[in-house]
Scaffold this motif. Structure first.
Motif, PDB file in Angstrom:
ATOM      1  N   UNK A 155       0.848  -1.192   0.000  1.00 13.63           N
ATOM      2  CA  UNK A 155       0.000   0.000   0.000  1.00 13.63           C
ATOM      3  C   UNK A 155       0.885   1.244   0.000  1.00 13.63           C
ATOM      4  N   UNK A 156       0.658   2.118  -0.968  1.00 15.84           N
ATOM      5  CA  UNK A 156       1.341   3.402  -1.004  1.00 15.84           C
ATOM      6  C   UNK A 156       0.519   4.417  -0.216  1.00 15.84           C
ATOM      7  N   UNK A 157       1.209   5.280   0.518  1.00 13.08           N
ATOM      8  CA  UNK A 157       0.529   6.310   1.304  1.00 13.08           C
ATOM      9  C   UNK A 157       1.166   7.663   1.038  1.00 13.08           C
ATOM     10  N   UNK A 158       0.338   8.698   0.940  1.00 10.75           N
ATOM     11  CA  UNK A 158       0.846  10.055   0.800  1.00 10.75           C
ATOM     12  C   UNK A 158       0.946  10.712   2.176  1.00 10.75           C
ATOM     13  N   UNK A 159       1.598  11.864   2.231  1.00 15.03           N
ATOM     14  CA  UNK A 159       1.708  12.606   3.486  1.00 15.03           C
ATOM     15  C   UNK A 159       0.347  13.112   3.951  1.00 15.03           C
ATOM     16  N   UNK A 160      -0.628  13.183   3.042  1.00 11.57           N
ATOM     17  CA  UNK A 160      -1.970  13.669   3.386  1.00 11.57           C
ATOM     18  C   UNK A 160      -2.924  12.539   3.745  1.00 11.57           C
ATOM     19  N   UNK A 161      -2.433  11.297   3.749  1.00 13.05           N
ATOM     20  CA  UNK A 161      -3.275  10.172   4.160  1.00 13.05           C
ATOM     21  C   UNK A 161      -3.976   9.439   3.040  1.00 13.05           C
ATOM     22  N   UNK A 162      -3.752   9.818   1.783  1.00  8.11           N
ATOM     23  CA  UNK A 162      -4.324   9.065   0.665  1.00  8.11           C
ATOM     24  C   UNK A 162      -3.593   7.729   0.526  1.00  8.11           C
ATOM     25  N   UNK A 163      -4.306   6.684   0.124  1.00  9.11           N
ATOM     26  CA  UNK A 163      -3.710   5.349   0.023  1.00  9.11           C
ATOM     27  C   UNK A 163      -4.005   4.738  -1.343  1.00  9.11           C
ATOM     28  N   UNK A 164      -3.138   3.821  -1.725  1.00  9.71           N
ATOM     29  CA  UNK A 164      -3.267   3.100  -3.005  1.00  9.71           C
ATOM     30  C   UNK A 164      -2.772   1.677  -2.783  1.00  9.71           C
ATOM     31  N   UNK A 165      -3.697   0.710  -2.793  1.00 10.35           N
ATOM     32  CA  UNK A 165      -3.342  -0.710  -2.680  1.00 10.35           C
ATOM     33  C   UNK A 165      -2.991  -1.233  -4.067  1.00 10.35           C
ATOM     34  N   UNK A 166      -1.752  -1.643  -4.238  1.00 10.17           N
ATOM     35  CA  UNK A 166      -1.291  -2.039  -5.569  1.00 10.17           C
ATOM     36  C   UNK A 166      -1.850  -3.397  -5.974  1.00 10.17           C
ATOM     37  N   UNK A 167      -2.177  -3.503  -7.252  1.00 10.45           N
ATOM     38  CA  UNK A 167      -2.591  -4.776  -7.832  1.00 10.45           C
ATOM     39  C   UNK A 167      -1.360  -5.635  -8.110  1.00 10.45           C
TER      40      UNK A 167
END
Length: 230
Positions: free
Chosen positions: A138-150
């Motif tokens: 899971x990628x996370x930004x400093x603002x709390x957005x997340x991206x679970x990679x396929x």
């Protein structure tokens, strides 16, 4: 025919009918179990890949929360074990250390083509263990957005690690190089080793931003399985 003989014959016919009905019922139940339980969900390794080198959606993996190395509570998809029948001791998050590889000097965030960031997992335990499958990433930004990679469609292989041994996995990604791009700027990367729920947390060291395709069915950013070292 005597009355006793007629009663006996009636009971015999009734018993035979009950036996036949029971046999039919058992046969139908057995057929139902076979039809619905013959095949499970497709393996993450079987995820088809787009000709351009990007995978389709793979929703496999469950969620598990834990506290990462930064002391911040994080949540990421659990890794997927592809070799749960292995008799070797599984590598657990408690005895794995994550680090970025210096393979080929690391990625160039100004390059507009697909490239790779490689993560090294080291067995810090005193005994050998086995890794097999895809990590959750899971990628996370400093603002709390997340991206679970396929996941890619590469077939995972069992990797046995001696004490101090290393394995790797690749994050393939597209950097954002145009001003008008929708951007995702990673700050941290939350890693869940295969078949584990406790996370390893690494800072994203490369700066820049990724092309945000977090909602795409065939994103250019995805994760590969654990494999042997470079």
């Amino acid at each position: 025919m005597s009355r006793k003989t007629a009663v006996r014959r009636t009971r015999t016919v009734a018993a035979a009918s009950l036996i036949a009905a029971a046999a039919f019922s058992l046969t139908a139940c057995g057929g139902g179990e076979t039809a619905t339980g013959a095949k499970g969900a497709p393996s993450p390794a079987a995820t088809p890949i787009h000709p351009g080198g990007t995978p389709t959606i793979d929703p496999g993996g469950s969620s598990g929360g834990s506290t990462g190395g930064s002391g911040k509570a994080v949540e990421a998809k659990a890794g997927s074990d592809s070799d749960s029948s292995s008799s070797a001791r599984r590598c657990t998050s408690n005895h794995l250390k994550g680090a970025w590889s210096t393979f080929e000097g690391g990625p160039d965030m100004d390059y507009d083509g697909q490239q790779t960031a490689r993560v090294v997992l080291t067995n810090t335990g005193t005994m050998g263990c086995t890794l097999a499958g895809f990590p959750g990433v899971q990628l996370q930004t400093a603002h709390g957005d997340t991206w679970d990679l396929q996941r890619s469609n590469k077939k995972p292989e069992s990797v046995r690690l001696a004490a101090g041994g290393k394995a790797v996995f690749d994050i393939t990604f597209l950097a954002s190089t145009r001003e008008g791009d929708r951007k995702f700027a990673p700050n941290q990367v939350v890693i869940t080793p295969p078949n584990e729920h406790r996370n390893l947390v690494l800072d994203w060291p490369y700066g820049g931003a990724l092309l945000d395709q977090s909602g795409a069915t065939r994103p250019g950013t995805f994760v590969g399985p654990v494999t042997t070292t470079e």
